[in-house]
Scaffold this motif. Structure first.
Motif, PDB file in Angstrom:
ATOM      1  N   ALA A 283       0.833  -1.202   0.000  1.00 38.58           N
ATOM      2  CA  ALA A 283       0.000   0.000   0.000  1.00 38.58           C
ATOM      3  C   ALA A 283       0.873   1.259   0.000  1.00 38.58           C
ATOM      4  CB  ALA A 283      -0.910   0.002   1.233  1.00 38.58           C
ATOM      5  N   LEU A 284       1.939   1.227   0.792  1.00 39.80           N
ATOM      6  CA  LEU A 284       2.838   2.395   0.846  1.00 39.80           C
ATOM      7  C   LEU A 284       3.519   2.618  -0.502  1.00 39.80           C
ATOM      8  CD1 LEU A 284       4.454   1.896   4.373  1.00 39.80           C
ATOM      9  CD2 LEU A 284       2.928   3.740   3.674  1.00 39.80           C
TER      10      LEU A 284
ATOM     11  N   GLU B 179       2.346   1.758  -3.410  1.00 36.57           N
ATOM     12  CA  GLU B 179       1.357   2.276  -4.364  1.00 36.57           C
ATOM     13  C   GLU B 179       1.052   3.745  -4.112  1.00 36.57           C
ATOM     14  OE1 GLU B 179      -1.867  -0.461  -4.188  1.00 36.57           O
ATOM     15  OE2 GLU B 179      -0.859  -1.943  -5.463  1.00 36.57           O
ATOM     16  N   GLU B 180       1.034   4.127  -2.818  1.00 35.42           N
ATOM     17  CA  GLU B 180       0.824   5.550  -2.488  1.00 35.42           C
ATOM     18  C   GLU B 180       1.918   6.409  -3.096  1.00 35.42           C
ATOM     19  OE1 GLU B 180       0.713   6.392   1.690  1.00 35.42           O
ATOM     20  OE2 GLU B 180      -0.949   4.999   1.993  1.00 35.42           O
TER      21      GLU B 180
END
Lengths: 55, 242
Positions: free
Chosen positions: A49-50, A52-53
């Motif tokens: 997730a990080l 992708e952020e």
């Protein structure tokens, strides 16, 4: 990596970089192998997730 | 019959930890579900990127100019040496931020710990031999440094005995332990160098574990396997009385 919790960073480094088996990590941390697996899954989800952020 | 595949199964598959039957079930699920297969590939890529990054950084050389500066430091002026050691570590950290960004925050503490381990940093006070009959003196030095009560870890269960305590003014304390084979395990403690952290790295044959919280940075070193170092580090950290 610095945005991950210590617990997540620890499990990612021990599995991915140090190459310890789930059983070895369970013994060292004093937790069940199932907990190693679930913690690792959460850590990789968080890392993904990080990343992708950041894109 | 289709078997249910869980998230932990996917990661165990990536790490080669599944039985052949469960691995086959994961592969079958991936064949049926392209999105699942793509997720697994992404996790595999993340895992490999982590390995590549950390292994490259662990083996990266310290810049030559900094090594030269460290080796030519005059040995007579102890207070200046300590100042230079911190300044050198800061400079090293600055370089590492540029070159080795993911590892930089804990590197000054690692440099200090490794210098102390090699006896290149002269302590302002050393407790050894009969001084250690009472570990209270060591505990007091540690507690004074952090402003919180601390205890000297008892590692006898792992076969390690405290052989000396090196006190570096109010800046750091090093505990040196040895086992029956005279293998050295060091615990370098200083006020926290940053946010919560856990890292395992290496310098040649020496494995290094950094364990850091808001109050304390603990750098533990030993020429031993990662599982053994980790066992000692866990025992140490849980025995400090934090």
């Amino acid at each position: 990596m610095n945005r991950l919790s210590v617990e997540h960073r620890q499990i990612l480094l021990l599995v991915g970089v140090e190459g310890l088996s789930y059983r070895e990590i369970a013994l060292e941390l004093g937790i069940p192998t199932g907990t190693v697996m679930s913690r690792l899954a959460r850590a990789r989800e968080r890392l993904r997730a990080l990343l992708e952020e950041g894109h | 019959m289709r078997q249910h595949v869980t998230e932990p199964d996917l990661h165990a598959y990536i790490d080669g930890e599944l039985s052949p039957e469960r691995a086959a079930a994961v592969e079958a699920a991936m064949a049926r579900d392209p999105a699942l297969a793509e997720r697994v590939r992404a996790f595999q890529a993340d895992r490999q990127a982590l390995i590549d990054t950390y292994r490259r950084l662990v083996h990266a050389p310290v810049p030559a100019a900094l090594l030269k500066a460290a080796s030519t430091t005059p040995p007579r002026h102890r207070t200046r040496i300590i100042g230079l050691a911190f300044a050198g570590a800061a400079a090293l950290a600055a370089c590492l931020v540029l070159v080795l960004a993911p590892r930089a925050p804990r590197d000054p503490a690692i440099e200090q710990a490794m210098t102390a381990r090699d006896n290149a940093r002269i302590p302002s006070h050393e407790l050894k031999g009969h001084d250690l009959a009472s570990v209270d003196a060591a505990a007091k030095a540690m507690s004074d440094m952090l402003g919180n009560p601390m205890q000297v870890p008892d590692l006898s269960r792992a076969g390690f005995t405290l052989v000396s305590t090196d006190i570096y003014g109010s800046k750091a304390v090093q505990l040196r332990y040895e086992d029956a084979r005279q293998r050295l395990f060091t615990v370098f403690l200083r006020p926290s160098a940053g946010p919560d952290a856990f890292e395992v790295t290496e310098r040649g044959p020496v494995r290094i574990c950094v364990w850091q919280n808001a109050d304390l940075t603990a750098v533990m070193t030993g020429a031993m396997s990662t599982p053994e170092l980790f066992r000692l580090a866990s025992m140490t950290y849980s025995s400090l009385g934090l």
